[in-house]
Design a protein around this motif. Structure first.
Motif, short mmCIF file in Angstrom:
data_model
loop_
_atom_site.label_atom_id
_atom_site.label_comp_id
_atom_site.label_asym_id
_atom_site.label_seq_id
_atom_site.Cartn_x
_atom_site.Cartn_y
_atom_site.Cartn_z
N UNK A 25 0.94 -1.16 0.00
CA UNK A 25 0.26 0.09 0.00
C UNK A 25 0.63 1.38 -0.06
N UNK A 26 2.12 1.17 0.07
CA UNK A 26 2.97 2.31 0.19
C UNK A 26 3.83 2.62 -1.25
N UNK A 27 4.33 3.77 -1.53
CA UNK A 27 4.98 3.96 -2.53
C UNK A 27 6.31 4.56 -1.77
N UNK A 28 7.49 4.78 -2.67
CA UNK A 28 8.88 5.18 -2.28
C UNK A 28 8.64 6.52 -1.31
N UNK A 29 7.90 7.48 -1.71
CA UNK A 29 7.66 8.80 -1.21
C UNK A 29 6.07 8.87 -0.42
N UNK A 30 6.03 9.21 0.86
CA UNK A 30 4.51 9.07 1.35
C UNK A 30 4.57 10.33 2.06
N UNK A 56 -5.79 4.78 12.79
CA UNK A 56 -5.51 5.98 13.63
C UNK A 56 -5.20 5.34 15.14
N UNK A 57 -3.97 6.14 15.65
CA UNK A 57 -3.31 5.85 16.78
C UNK A 57 -3.49 6.93 17.78
N UNK A 58 -4.41 7.08 18.81
CA UNK A 58 -4.70 8.11 19.51
C UNK A 58 -3.65 7.94 20.91
N UNK A 59 -3.20 9.00 21.18
CA UNK A 59 -2.21 9.31 22.06
C UNK A 59 -2.65 9.97 23.41
N UNK A 60 -2.14 10.41 24.20
CA UNK A 60 -2.61 11.16 25.58
C UNK A 60 -3.07 12.49 25.17
N UNK A 61 -4.02 13.07 26.20
CA UNK A 61 -4.56 14.30 26.05
C UNK A 61 -5.30 14.51 24.74
N UNK A 62 -5.84 13.40 24.15
CA UNK A 62 -6.89 13.39 23.21
C UNK A 62 -6.40 13.77 21.66
N UNK A 63 -5.20 13.48 21.47
CA UNK A 63 -4.22 13.85 20.39
C UNK A 63 -3.92 12.62 19.78
N UNK A 64 -3.96 12.75 18.31
CA UNK A 64 -3.66 11.57 17.42
C UNK A 64 -2.39 11.62 17.18
N UNK A 65 -1.68 10.53 17.66
CA UNK A 65 -0.23 10.49 17.26
C UNK A 65 0.12 10.03 15.96
N UNK A 66 -0.72 9.15 15.27
CA UNK A 66 -0.62 8.53 13.71
C UNK A 66 -1.78 8.27 13.21
N UNK A 67 -1.89 8.78 12.08
CA UNK A 67 -3.02 8.04 11.31
C UNK A 67 -2.74 8.04 9.84
N UNK A 68 -3.43 7.27 9.19
CA UNK A 68 -3.10 6.92 7.86
C UNK A 68 -4.34 6.95 7.09
N UNK A 69 -4.61 7.38 5.89
CA UNK A 69 -5.62 7.65 4.82
C UNK A 69 -5.39 7.06 3.56
N UNK A 70 -5.93 6.68 2.73
CA UNK A 70 -5.62 6.29 1.39
C UNK A 70 -6.34 7.36 0.53
N UNK A 71 -5.66 7.78 -0.37
CA UNK A 71 -6.49 8.75 -1.37
C UNK A 71 -5.81 7.96 -2.77
N UNK A 72 -6.90 7.59 -3.31
CA UNK A 72 -6.67 6.77 -4.81
C UNK A 72 -5.42 5.77 -4.49
N UNK A 73 -4.39 5.79 -5.10
CA UNK A 73 -3.50 4.73 -4.90
C UNK A 73 -2.24 4.99 -3.88
N UNK A 74 -2.47 6.15 -3.09
CA UNK A 74 -1.34 6.67 -2.23
C UNK A 74 -1.78 6.88 -0.91
N UNK A 75 -1.04 6.47 0.03
CA UNK A 75 -1.19 6.39 1.37
C UNK A 75 -0.64 7.70 1.96
N UNK A 76 -1.60 8.50 2.58
CA UNK A 76 -1.10 9.67 3.44
C UNK A 76 -1.11 9.35 5.03
#
Length: 177
Positions: A25-30, A56-76
Motif C-alpha cells: 500500500x506504500x510508494x517510495x515517498x509518502x 488511527x493511533x490515539x495518544x494522550x491528551x486527546x491527540x492523534x499520534x499517527x493516522x493513515x488515509x488512502x487517497x486513490x493509490x497513495x497512502x497519506x
C-alpha cells in the motif's frame, strides 16, 4: 554560495524502487501531514477527496499520534501537531511549506466537492499549458492541494514552448498596464 550536495554513485538506489522492501500500500515517498485536529482532518479528507481511513493511533491528551488515509493509490500519513516534539501545523507556522498534487478522474467535480467540504479556492480550475486541467485550494488545516486531471500528453519541448509563450504574453501584459 553553499556547495550543492552530490548524489550517491548510483542515485537510482537511493530511493527504494524495489517493491519487496516497501510495505503493501506504500510508494517510495509518502506525504506526512501535521494538522490541528487529525480527527477533523480525516473527516474533511473523506468528504473532500473520498479518502478512506486506514488506521488511527490515539495518544494522550486527546491527540492523534499517527493516522493513515488512502487517497486513490497513495497512502497519506497525518498526526496532530505536537509542539513539544517540534511538529507544527501550517496554521501554527502561518502557512504551508509544501503543497500536494492529486490526480483525479474529474477535477471539476472533486474541486467543487472539496470547496463544499470547507476548502478555500486559491486558483480556479482551468486548462494548463503543461497538459493538465487543475485548480489549487487550501484545506481547513492550512495544507495546499492542487487537484488535476491529465488531459493532454505533451513532449518536454512542447511544454517548454508553451511556457515561453505564456510568459511572453504575461510580460507584455504587465508592461502595457
Amino acid at each position: 554560495m553553499p556547495s550543492q550536495p552530490t548524489a550517491p554513485a548510483d542515485a537510482s538506489s537511493a530511493i527504494a524502487p524495489d517493491s519487496c522492501i516497501l510495505p503493501p500500500g506504500y510508494h517510495s515517498v509518502t506525504p506526512y501531514l501535521i494538522v490541528n485536529s487529525a480527527a477533523d482532518a480525516i473527516a474533511f479528507y473523506r468528504h473532500a477527496f473520498g479518502a478512506t481511513e486506514i488506521m488511527r493511533l490515539d495518544g494522550p491528551h486527546g491527540k492523534t499520534w499517527h493516522a493513515e488515509i488512502q487517497l486513490g493509490n497513495t497512502r497519506v500519513m497525518l498526526a496532530d501537531e505536537h509542539p513539544e516534539l517540534g511538529f507544527f501545523s501550517p496554521q501554527t507556522l502561518g502557512g504551508a511549506g509544501v503543497s500536494l498534487l492529486v490526480y483525479v478522474a474529474d477535477v471539476d467535480a472533486i474541486f467543487a466537492q472539496a470547496l463544499a467540504a470547507g476548502a478555500t479556492r486559491l486558483r480556479a480550475v482551468q486548462d494548463q499549458f503543461y497538459g493538465d486541467r487543475s485548480g489549487m485550494l487550501r484545506d481547513p488545516f492550512g495544507h495546499v492541494w492542487s487537484i488535476a486531471t491529465h488531459i493532454e500528453d505533451l513532449s518536454t519541448e512542447e511544454i517548454c514552448a508553451r511556457s515561453r509563450a505564456l510568459l511572453s504574453k504575461r510580460c507584455k501584459s504587465a508592461i502595457n498596464n
